[in-house]
Design a protein around this motif. Structure first.
Motif, PDB file in Angstrom:
ATOM      1  N   ILE A 144       1.456   6.981  -6.319  1.00 21.58           N
ATOM      2  CA  ILE A 144       0.592   8.118  -6.731  1.00 21.58           C
ATOM      3  C   ILE A 144       1.148   9.473  -6.637  1.00 21.58           C
ATOM      4  N   ILE A 145       1.841   9.677  -5.402  1.00 19.74           N
ATOM      5  CA  ILE A 145       2.506  11.016  -5.057  1.00 19.74           C
ATOM      6  C   ILE A 145       3.725  11.492  -6.051  1.00 19.74           C
ATOM      7  N   ILE A 185       0.893  -1.303   0.129  1.00 18.29           N
ATOM      8  CA  ILE A 185       0.013   0.087  -0.001  1.00 18.29           C
ATOM      9  C   ILE A 185       0.899   1.414  -0.172  1.00 18.29           C
ATOM     10  N   LEU A 186       2.044   1.400   0.686  1.00 18.52           N
ATOM     11  CA  LEU A 186       2.796   2.532   0.779  1.00 18.52           C
ATOM     12  C   LEU A 186       3.395   2.530  -0.450  1.00 18.52           C
ATOM     13  N   ALA A 187       3.783   1.571  -1.025  1.00 16.87           N
ATOM     14  CA  ALA A 187       4.377   1.649  -2.536  1.00 16.87           C
ATOM     15  C   ALA A 187       3.328   2.101  -3.579  1.00 16.87           C
ATOM     16  N   VAL A 188       2.231   1.773  -3.341  1.00 16.83           N
ATOM     17  CA  VAL A 188       1.149   2.440  -4.193  1.00 16.83           C
ATOM     18  C   VAL A 188       0.832   4.025  -4.052  1.00 16.83           C
ATOM     19  N   ILE A 189       0.858   4.295  -2.873  1.00 16.93           N
ATOM     20  CA  ILE A 189       0.613   5.616  -2.430  1.00 16.93           C
ATOM     21  C   ILE A 189       1.599   6.529  -2.567  1.00 16.93           C
ATOM     22  N   LEU A 229       3.524  10.482  -9.107  1.00 12.84           N
ATOM     23  CA  LEU A 229       2.864  10.895 -10.415  1.00 12.84           C
ATOM     24  C   LEU A 229       2.291  12.363 -10.259  1.00 12.84           C
ATOM     25  N   VAL A 230       1.725  12.617  -9.258  1.00 12.70           N
ATOM     26  CA  VAL A 230       1.017  13.983  -8.988  1.00 12.70           C
ATOM     27  C   VAL A 230       2.333  15.160  -9.210  1.00 12.70           C
ATOM     28  N   ILE A 231       3.235  14.889  -8.361  1.00 15.80           N
ATOM     29  CA  ILE A 231       4.365  15.786  -8.520  1.00 15.80           C
ATOM     30  C   ILE A 231       4.805  15.895  -9.830  1.00 15.80           C
ATOM     31  N   TRP A 232       5.156  15.009 -10.510  1.00 17.51           N
ATOM     32  CA  TRP A 232       5.576  14.791 -11.812  1.00 17.51           C
ATOM     33  C   TRP A 232       4.648  15.609 -12.714  1.00 17.51           C
ATOM     34  N   ALA A 233       3.236  15.439 -12.744  1.00 10.63           N
ATOM     35  CA  ALA A 233       2.265  16.133 -13.289  1.00 10.63           C
ATOM     36  C   ALA A 233       2.157  17.685 -13.236  1.00 10.63           C
ATOM     37  N   VAL A 234       2.338  17.737 -11.759  1.00 14.11           N
ATOM     38  CA  VAL A 234       2.069  19.414 -11.343  1.00 14.11           C
ATOM     39  C   VAL A 234       3.309  20.200 -11.671  1.00 14.11           C
ATOM     40  N   ILE A 235       4.372  19.645 -11.032  1.00 16.31           N
ATOM     41  CA  ILE A 235       5.627  20.432 -11.314  1.00 16.31           C
ATOM     42  C   ILE A 235       6.257  20.193 -12.718  1.00 16.31           C
ATOM     43  N   ARG A 236       5.664  19.083 -13.201  1.00 18.44           N
ATOM     44  CA  ARG A 236       6.225  19.044 -14.796  1.00 18.44           C
ATOM     45  C   ARG A 236       8.033  18.794 -14.901  1.00 18.44           C
ATOM     46  N   ILE A 237       8.436  17.949 -14.310  1.00 17.84           N
ATOM     47  CA  ILE A 237       9.725  17.554 -14.145  1.00 17.84           C
ATOM     48  C   ILE A 237      10.053  16.905 -15.638  1.00 17.84           C
ATOM     49  N   GLY A 238      10.898  17.310 -16.143  1.00 22.51           N
ATOM     50  CA  GLY A 238      11.573  16.450 -17.417  1.00 22.51           C
ATOM     51  C   GLY A 238      12.798  16.376 -17.453  1.00 22.51           C
TER      52      GLY A 238
END
Length: 297
Positions: free
Chosen positions: A60-61, A53-57, A63-72
């Motif tokens: 998700i975090i 469960i911790l690995a899934v959370i 992916l959210v950080i990558w989508a919001v901050i847009r790290i490339g």
């Protein structure tokens, strides 16, 4: 001898045909078992599920950080971090509450405007007891310790509530000032406009060394009573007009002594001194023995 030989032969025959020789029955539950069994096995399964469960959370975090901050591959596309502690947003950002650090500054680029928009909500800047609220129809500033506005380029003070150092002036474009209580030496308006003081309830003007009201025309409009109090005297210098449309009056047929009313007549001396005379009869004038005007009235 023969009986012993027969007995020995039978014993050997039984021994050779007995496959359970040397076998001792033992309960398997009492044997030492290896591995995780029982409660330890259930605990291990719970730990594995919790780690999953911790690995899934965490995924998700991430992916959210990558989508919001847009790290490339070239870094972060939406913000920049500088060694001086500056955090620069390069794109439009949607945030709810921002808590800057101590003595932090929020600003924009030199040649661009800083646009802050609230979705049907006021924009509030708060530091301690000082709060700036920008709403749709008004902008309010509240502070318990005072405030000061100055030009960051020229360092000229545009507006300050430090009355001991700077004289209080309304900023250009401000038409009215709403306060609960004000303590000042004088209140004036410019030569081309009127000074209007409006209250919803009761207004109290008090001076430690007297109150002086001067103007070309002074008008008092009130829905209730007006009370003038002074330790020494009240001086009305100029033409005084009292509108009696809202003053209580009685019909001509009423008797003077009827009811609980006590009637007085307002009289004025030649020097402007006002005094009252109790009305005891009809067509009574200001002729009393102890009037303050002397012989002229």
């Amino acid at each position: 001898m023969r009986e012993k030989a027969v007995e020995r032969r039978n014993v050997n025959k039984e021994h050779n045909s007995n496959f359970k020789a040397g076998y001792i029955p033992i309960d398997e539950d009492r044997l030492h078992k290896t591995g995780l069994r029982g409660r330890k096995g259930n605990l291990a399964i719970c730990v594995i599920i919790l780690l999953f469960i911790l690995a899934v959370i965490n995924l998700i975090i991430t992916l959210v950080i990558w989508a919001v901050i847009r790290i490339g591959p070239n870094g972060c596309d939406s913000m920049e971090f500088h060694e001086s502690g500056l955090l620069r947003f390069k794109q439009v950002s949607d945030m709810g509450v921002i808590h800057p650090l101590y003595k932090s500054t929020v600003g924009g680029r030199r040649n661009e405007n800083l646009v802050i928009t609230g979705n049907n909500q006021p924009i509030v800047f708060q530091q301690g007891t000082t709060k700036l609220s920008v709403e749709k129809n008004k902008t309010s500033i509240t502070s318990d310790i005072g405030m000061q506005f100055f030009d960051p380029r020229t360092q000229n003070i545009l507006f300050s509530t430090d009355y001991e150092t700077h004289e209080f002036h309304l900023p250009s474009g401000v038409k009215s000032l709403n306060v609960q209580k004000a303590s000042t030496e004088r209140i004036t308006s410019n030569a081309t406009s009127d000074l209007n003081i409006k209250v919803d309830g009761r207004a109290i003007v008090r001076g430690n060394e007297g109150v002086f009201i001067m103007g070309k025309t002074i008008e008092f409009h009130m829905g209730g009573n007006m009370e003038l109090k002074a330790e020494n005297s009240i001086i009305l210098n100029g033409t005084v007009t009292v509108s009696t449309t809202r003053l209580p009056s009685s019909s001509s047929g009423d008797q003077l002594g009827g009811g609980d009313w006590v009637r007085y007549k307002l009289c004025m001396c030649a020097d402007g001194t006002l005094f009252k005379v109790q009305v005891t009869s009809q067509n009574m004038g200001c002729q009393i023995s102890d009037n303050p005007c002397g012989n002229t009235r």
